[in-house]
Design a protein around this motif. Structure first.
Motif, PDB file in Angstrom:
ATOM      1  N   UNK A 432      -8.656  28.674  19.294  1.00  0.00           N
ATOM      2  CA  UNK A 432      -8.028  29.927  19.705  1.00  0.00           C
ATOM      3  C   UNK A 432      -9.027  30.788  20.483  1.00  0.00           C
ATOM      4  N   UNK A 433     -10.299  30.752  20.075  1.00  0.00           N
ATOM      5  CA  UNK A 433     -11.335  31.486  20.815  1.00  0.00           C
ATOM      6  C   UNK A 433     -11.472  30.928  22.229  1.00  0.00           C
ATOM      7  N   UNK A 434     -11.307  29.613  22.391  1.00  0.00           N
ATOM      8  CA  UNK A 434     -11.365  28.996  23.720  1.00  0.00           C
ATOM      9  C   UNK A 434     -10.229  29.530  24.603  1.00  0.00           C
ATOM     10  N   UNK A 435      -9.020  29.574  24.047  1.00  0.00           N
ATOM     11  CA  UNK A 435      -7.861  30.063  24.799  1.00  0.00           C
ATOM     12  C   UNK A 435      -8.072  31.510  25.221  1.00  0.00           C
ATOM     13  N   UNK A 436      -8.623  32.320  24.298  1.00  0.00           N
ATOM     14  CA  UNK A 436      -8.888  33.726  24.626  1.00  0.00           C
ATOM     15  C   UNK A 436      -9.961  33.840  25.705  1.00  0.00           C
ATOM     16  N   UNK A 437     -11.019  33.037  25.594  1.00  0.00           N
ATOM     17  CA  UNK A 437     -12.107  33.104  26.565  1.00  0.00           C
ATOM     18  C   UNK A 437     -11.630  32.723  27.965  1.00  0.00           C
ATOM     19  N   UNK A 438     -10.606  31.871  28.034  1.00  0.00           N
ATOM     20  CA  UNK A 438     -10.029  31.483  29.315  1.00  0.00           C
ATOM     21  C   UNK A 438      -9.073  32.548  29.861  1.00  0.00           C
ATOM     22  N   UNK A 439      -8.797  33.588  29.075  1.00  0.00           N
ATOM     23  CA  UNK A 439      -7.897  34.651  29.523  1.00  0.00           C
ATOM     24  C   UNK A 439      -6.446  34.226  29.570  1.00  0.00           C
TER      25      UNK A 439
END
Length: 500
Positions: A432-439
């Motif tokens: 989920x942190x990856x998805x957020x970091x990708x905007x």
């Protein structure tokens, strides 16, 4: 030299291919099924309006049928009570979360892993070759993390002190980051749930957290061996106006296996350091600053089956060395657990059209005994984002096939496996942190987290985004992907040879 003018092709003259026709048929079906209630109301309203003059007045009907008043009143009261019960269930929000990112001193390249495995002289050449082949096909990169007690000391340090050092560094690191992000006072936290299956010392991990952060004396603290969001959600239903801190981690130091039984060697190859801290709240005033609202949790336990119960099993080998044995049937068992789980989850999240198709094929197959292929619901219609437990490349391949997902849907899970390895239950938070970091998180997006555990269990958690998540804002500086997200996704070869 002149060229002939380009030939004009009229859109109506291009024949539709069968796939295009099927696409529009499916779109039309979904529109009709989803809006069937409204479409049925149109003729009902028309008939009512047409016959309105012939309908007796309401007062006359009541005078002729005194019991009608009682019936209508009873139905109305029931509806009011049902709405009240539904509204009285407290909403649970995810204020924020944080994932632990170890220092570069913990980097464990695939070559270093083989070097560490070879150093003690405990493994046979056959076992070392087996581990090498597993690592080459694992989908892991060169920057996963392992404990320094195993990486730098000879013989490896598996003491309780080293295990505590590993776990406390992970959970305290995640909690420190989380508290800095949310600005909540520790004494406001009324519920603490810690999830760690393989390391449960005395005093407990929850006691270590209470001691480190000087939490209040009446905090409700729990230590679990399974998925913990579900318990925190239930506790927030009965304890108003409070926060629940959920911490997920595992321990490698005490569970590194130095035997030669192949099913137990897999855990050495797969597990890496990781931890996540999640802050939930039921305070209505926190809704505006929360990231997500918890929509559903579905837990499926297949422990009644002997195969499921024993597919991930801690035991001694023939030399009395303790390890965790992974069954060859693990992928098939995980697939069956997922099917059971989505059978419960489907009606809660799928569009009406998908539910109807699934039910129709189920009736045809089970009741009518027709030889039809079971219909797999299209969960891509229910979710924008998928966070699938990064248990290994085989697990992700099986989930991609079962759910018919695209490369983009699988990207967060595959990149988490590549960068951090299998961090157990915390892996879905790195995703989920990856998805957020990708905007990629937008308001009203739906997120499906899928976790697996020994026993055998499959757990689903569904979130709905309450706002856009801006990866460049000050609050997102603690995202573990922040400084390197531009380098992802990367190509992960099927086999990556380990250099000798």
């Amino acid at each position: 030299m002149s060229s002939a003018p380009p030939k004009t092709v009229h859109r109506s003259s291009v024949p539709l291919t069968p796939s295009v026709k099927l696409k529009y048929v499916k779109l039309g079906y979904h529109y009709l099924a989803t809006n069937s209630v409204y479409l049925l109301l149109i003729p009902l309203i028309a008939v009512t309006l047409t016959n309105l003059p012939s309908i007796p007045s309401l007062l006359e009907i009541c005078n002729q049928n005194p019991t009608l008043i009682l019936a209508v009143a009873s139905i109305s009261l029931s509806l009011i009570l049902a709405v009240h019960v539904a509204r009285s269930r407290r909403s649970v929000y995810l204020l924020d979360f944080a994932c632990y990112k170890p220092s570069p001193a913990h980097f464990c390249s695939r070559e270093l892993f083989m070097e560490v495995s070879s150093a003690p002289g405990e493994f046979t050449e056959d076992s070392l070759d087996f581990q090498r082949r597993i690592m080459e096909k694992s989908g892991y990169g060169q920057m996963t993390y392992a404990p320094t007690g195993l990486l730098t000391k000879s013989p490896p340090d598996q003491s309780i002190a080293a295990a505590r050092e590993e776990t406390e560094a992970a959970i305290f690191g995640a909690i420190d980051n989380l508290l800095e992000k949310v600005g909540v006072e520790v004494r406001e936290i009324g519920v603490l749930v810690v999830n760690s299956s393989m390391f449960n010392p005395t005093p407990s991990l929850s006691a270590a957290i209470v001691n480190r952060y000087k939490m209040r004396g009446n905090v409700l603290s729990y230590n679990l061996g399974g998925i913990s969001v579900d318990l925190a959600k239930d506790l927030l239903q009965v304890h108003p106006h409070t926060y629940a801190l959920v911490v997920s981690t595992e321990n490698i130091t005490r569970n590194w296996y130095f035997g030669n039984h192949r099913p137990m060697l897999l855990t050495n190859c797969l597990f890496r350091i990781g931890a996540a801290a999640i802050l939930l709240t039921n305070r209505p005033s926190d809704r505006r600053r929360s990231k997500y609202q918890l929509r559903h949790t579905v837990r499926t336990h297949r422990g009644a089956s002997d195969k499921s119960y024993r597919c991930v099993f801690q035991q001694e080998d023939d030399r009395n060395i303790i390890g965790i044995s992974l069954s060859k049937e693990l992928m098939a068992i995980a697939g069956e657990a997922l099917k059971t789980n989505i059978t419960t989850l489907g009606p809660l999240v799928l569009p009406v059209a998908e539910q109807a198709l699934f039910l129709a094929t189920l009736v045809a197959k089970k009741l009518l005994r027709w030889k039809v292929k079971a219909y797999v619901p299209d969960f891509k219609l229910a979710f924008e984002h998928f966070c699938i437990h990064a248990g290994g490349r085989g697990v992700l391949d099986e989930m991609e096939k079962s759910l018919e997902l695209t490369d983009r849907h699988m990207e967060p899970s595959r990149m988490t496996l590549y960068r951090f390895g299998n961090t157990s239950s915390s892996s879905v938070w790195y995703e989920l942190a990856y998805i957020e970091a990708k905007g990629r998180v937008r308001k009203r997006d739906r997120v499906w987290q899928i976790g697996f555990g020994s026993g055998f269990k499959c757990n689903s958690v569904v979130w709905r985004a309450l706002r856009n998540v801006d990866p460049n804002c000050e609050r997102e500086k603690k995202n573990p992907w922040r400084d390197e997200i531009d380098g992802f996704p990367v190509h992960v070869p099927k086999v990556a040879p380990i250099l000798s």
